[in-house]
Design a protein around this motif. Structure first.
Motif, short mmCIF file in Angstrom:
data_model
loop_
_atom_site.label_atom_id
_atom_site.label_comp_id
_atom_site.label_asym_id
_atom_site.label_seq_id
_atom_site.Cartn_x
_atom_site.Cartn_y
_atom_site.Cartn_z
N ASN A 197 0.82 -1.22 0.00
CA ASN A 197 0.00 0.00 0.00
C ASN A 197 0.85 1.27 0.00
O ASN A 197 0.48 2.28 0.59
N ARG A 198 1.99 1.21 -0.68
CA ARG A 198 2.84 2.41 -0.81
C ARG A 198 2.72 3.03 -2.20
O ARG A 198 3.20 4.12 -2.41
N GLN A 199 2.18 2.30 -3.14
CA GLN A 199 1.90 2.82 -4.48
C GLN A 199 0.58 2.21 -4.91
O GLN A 199 0.30 1.05 -4.59
N LEU A 200 -0.22 2.98 -5.67
CA LEU A 200 -1.48 2.39 -6.16
C LEU A 200 -1.28 1.60 -7.42
O LEU A 200 -2.19 0.87 -7.84
N GLY A 201 -0.10 1.71 -8.07
CA GLY A 201 0.07 0.96 -9.29
C GLY A 201 1.45 1.08 -9.88
O GLY A 201 2.37 1.67 -9.28
N TYR A 202 1.57 0.52 -11.07
CA TYR A 202 2.86 0.44 -11.78
C TYR A 202 2.56 0.25 -13.25
O TYR A 202 1.68 -0.54 -13.61
N ILE A 203 3.28 0.98 -14.11
CA ILE A 203 3.12 0.86 -15.56
C ILE A 203 4.50 0.68 -16.16
O ILE A 203 5.40 1.50 -15.95
N VAL A 223 -5.86 -5.92 -6.94
CA VAL A 223 -5.26 -5.03 -7.93
C VAL A 223 -5.53 -5.61 -9.32
O VAL A 223 -5.45 -6.83 -9.52
N VAL A 224 -5.87 -4.73 -10.28
CA VAL A 224 -6.17 -5.17 -11.64
C VAL A 224 -4.89 -5.08 -12.46
O VAL A 224 -4.20 -4.05 -12.44
N VAL A 225 -4.56 -6.15 -13.18
CA VAL A 225 -3.32 -6.22 -13.97
C VAL A 225 -3.70 -6.63 -15.38
O VAL A 225 -4.17 -7.75 -15.61
N THR A 226 -3.51 -5.69 -16.33
CA THR A 226 -3.90 -5.96 -17.73
C THR A 226 -2.89 -5.34 -18.69
O THR A 226 -1.99 -4.62 -18.28
N ASN A 237 4.74 -13.80 -23.69
CA ASN A 237 5.38 -12.71 -24.43
C ASN A 237 5.58 -11.48 -23.55
O ASN A 237 4.79 -11.22 -22.64
N ALA A 238 6.61 -10.70 -23.88
CA ALA A 238 6.80 -9.40 -23.26
C ALA A 238 5.70 -8.46 -23.72
O ALA A 238 5.11 -8.65 -24.79
N GLY A 239 5.41 -7.46 -22.89
CA GLY A 239 4.40 -6.48 -23.30
C GLY A 239 4.19 -5.45 -22.23
O GLY A 239 4.75 -5.51 -21.13
N LEU A 240 3.34 -4.48 -22.57
CA LEU A 240 3.02 -3.42 -21.61
C LEU A 240 2.10 -3.96 -20.53
O LEU A 240 1.17 -4.75 -20.81
N VAL A 241 2.36 -3.50 -19.31
CA VAL A 241 1.58 -3.95 -18.15
C VAL A 241 1.06 -2.73 -17.40
O VAL A 241 1.83 -1.81 -17.11
N VAL A 242 -0.24 -2.74 -17.13
CA VAL A 242 -0.85 -1.72 -16.27
C VAL A 242 -1.39 -2.43 -15.04
O VAL A 242 -2.34 -3.22 -15.14
N ALA A 243 -0.78 -2.19 -13.90
CA ALA A 243 -1.24 -2.77 -12.62
C ALA A 243 -1.70 -1.62 -11.75
O ALA A 243 -0.92 -0.67 -11.54
N ALA A 244 -2.94 -1.66 -11.27
CA ALA A 244 -3.42 -0.55 -10.43
C ALA A 244 -4.67 -0.97 -9.68
O ALA A 244 -5.37 -1.93 -10.07
N THR A 245 -4.96 -0.22 -8.64
CA THR A 245 -6.24 -0.37 -7.93
C THR A 245 -7.38 -0.22 -8.95
O THR A 245 -7.22 0.50 -9.95
N PRO A 246 -8.52 -0.86 -8.72
CA PRO A 246 -9.58 -0.84 -9.75
C PRO A 246 -9.95 0.56 -10.22
O PRO A 246 -10.03 0.81 -11.43
#
Lengths: 259, 259
Positions: A197-203, A223-226, A237-246
């Motif tokens: 709970n120190r960051q809401l997400g990561y891109i 956390v939603v990861v898409t 495969n490698a790719g872009l990742v968006v991980a964040a609170t809903p």
């Protein structure tokens, strides 16, 4: 799920603790550093030795599992059926080389493409964050509180440096709409921050072994990861990742779909 | 210099250790958070209480000193003659509020505008980096090795998030020419990284209390700290700060003077 996740957690914890001792021993010797795809994509003898060590432990305990790892001693998998271990023996190799700190060892376990378990060790802090859909998230086996569903403006977000510099997919705009951007140089560190709970997400742009452990842990925390289009992460495969609170995840995807 | 810097170091170390206990006690209660100049410029009751505590210690030990601090209980100085203590009671307040980690307490001491001493405490890690022109840099009183004079391509650099997002003064270009950008959200953390040879530099817009302690420490280690035009840091006013190893500093200033 055919795996006993508590038994798996005990095994992985022991492997990570042994890895940590090997890595810290190796750090007392000069490192052998080589570049891979570009001048900032590094590998060292320690990455390779630790991959071999972890692969041996996994093969002994789970002889039918496939192993996908950063440093090539593992199988090159092309299907996700059965039990798959994703191994990153040193995540944040640039930090490892330049800082001797802020790097991680990661193991993510999936069965038939579904998350079972993830563990991330911050080697220099001697801290392990672990969890999964059937194992509540924990740091050094102290259970972590439930994560609040923060909106983008209400939390910090980890971002990839070059993507932020180029405002790719509006990442700089997204960071400016948050409470602030953070950049650690290690996907493992970023997922540890989210879990605590120190960051809401990561891109970022991530390889399968960069995202597998973190996704297993934080998706178990809600956390939603898409991918940026909202589609599922493809662990082949490698790719872009968006991980964040809903809430923040929805805001980020709206930004990314803006021209 | 009229100050005994070893005595000063012992005093400041004791004050920081007492501050740390007060801060961690206060963190067990709900924080009272207010905004200052904008929604991401925060102050809490803990910042204010710690400023009062540190100002009392300084006034008792150095009754003739002036105090310049972030949270307003101090003098508003308009001249740098004599002994001046720059105090940041909580540096990285956003991290303090959102992460409960990655924040610092900083004290920088100058005499007639010249650096005497700086100390930065990472509260949650219980680590103090201290040093100055006549006190070799140290972490928890273990002496730090001499810093190598790294070129920009050979090390990591800490950057300010919004300046990186807008490529202000080519900061994004400079970061891309380095081994990588890092963003911690705390000037104190950035200077601790430089002092410990984990980053070759840091570029940000800083208030006097954000830069005073770090500049006293790292300039004693050979790091160059200037404005973007190469001029000296003015400790009476906020402004842009470029801190870097001599080689990298020259490369950064060349970038910044490019249109």
């Amino acid at each position: 799920m055919t795996v006993d996740v508590y038994r798996l957690h005990a095994q992985v914890t022991a492997w990570l603790q042994a890895s940590r001792i090997h890595v810290q021993d190796a750090m007392r010797q000069p490192l052998d550093v080589a570049t891979k795809s570009n001048r900032n994509d590094l590998v060292t003898n320690v990455d390779q030795q630790n991959q071999i060590f972890l692969a041996e432990q996994i093969q002994t305990a789970y002889p039918n599992a496939h192993i996908e790892g950063e440093e090539g001693t593992a199988d090159k998998i092309n299907r996700l059926d059965g039990l798959v271990f994703f191994v990153d023996p040193i995540d944040g190799t640039m930090n490892f080389v330049k800082q001797r700190a802020h790097f991680a060892i990661m193991i993510g376990v999936y069965e038939d493409g579904q998350p079972v378990y993830g563990a991330i060790m911050d080697v220099m802090q001697n801290a392990i964050v672990a969890g999964g859909p059937e194992l509540p998230a924990r740091v050094n086996d102290v259970l972590l509180p439930a994560l609040p569903d923060l909106a983008l403006a209400d939390g910090l977000i980890g971002v990839n440096g070059p993507m932020h510099a180029h405002n790719r997919l509006h990442i700089a705009d997204i960071a400016l709409a948050s409470s602030g951007a953070r950049m650690s140089g290690s996907a493992g560190m970023e997922f540890m921050e989210i879990a605590q709970n120190r960051q809401l997400g990561y891109i970022s742009f991530l390889k399968p072994w960069d995202v597998a452990a973190g996704m297993a842990i934080v998706s178990g925390q809600g956390v939603v990861v898409t991918r940026p289009d909202g589609g599922p992460i493809d662990l082949l495969n490698a790719g872009l990742v968006v991980a964040a609170t809903p809430k923040a995840h929805q805001e980020i995807l709206t930004w990314m779909q803006t021209n």
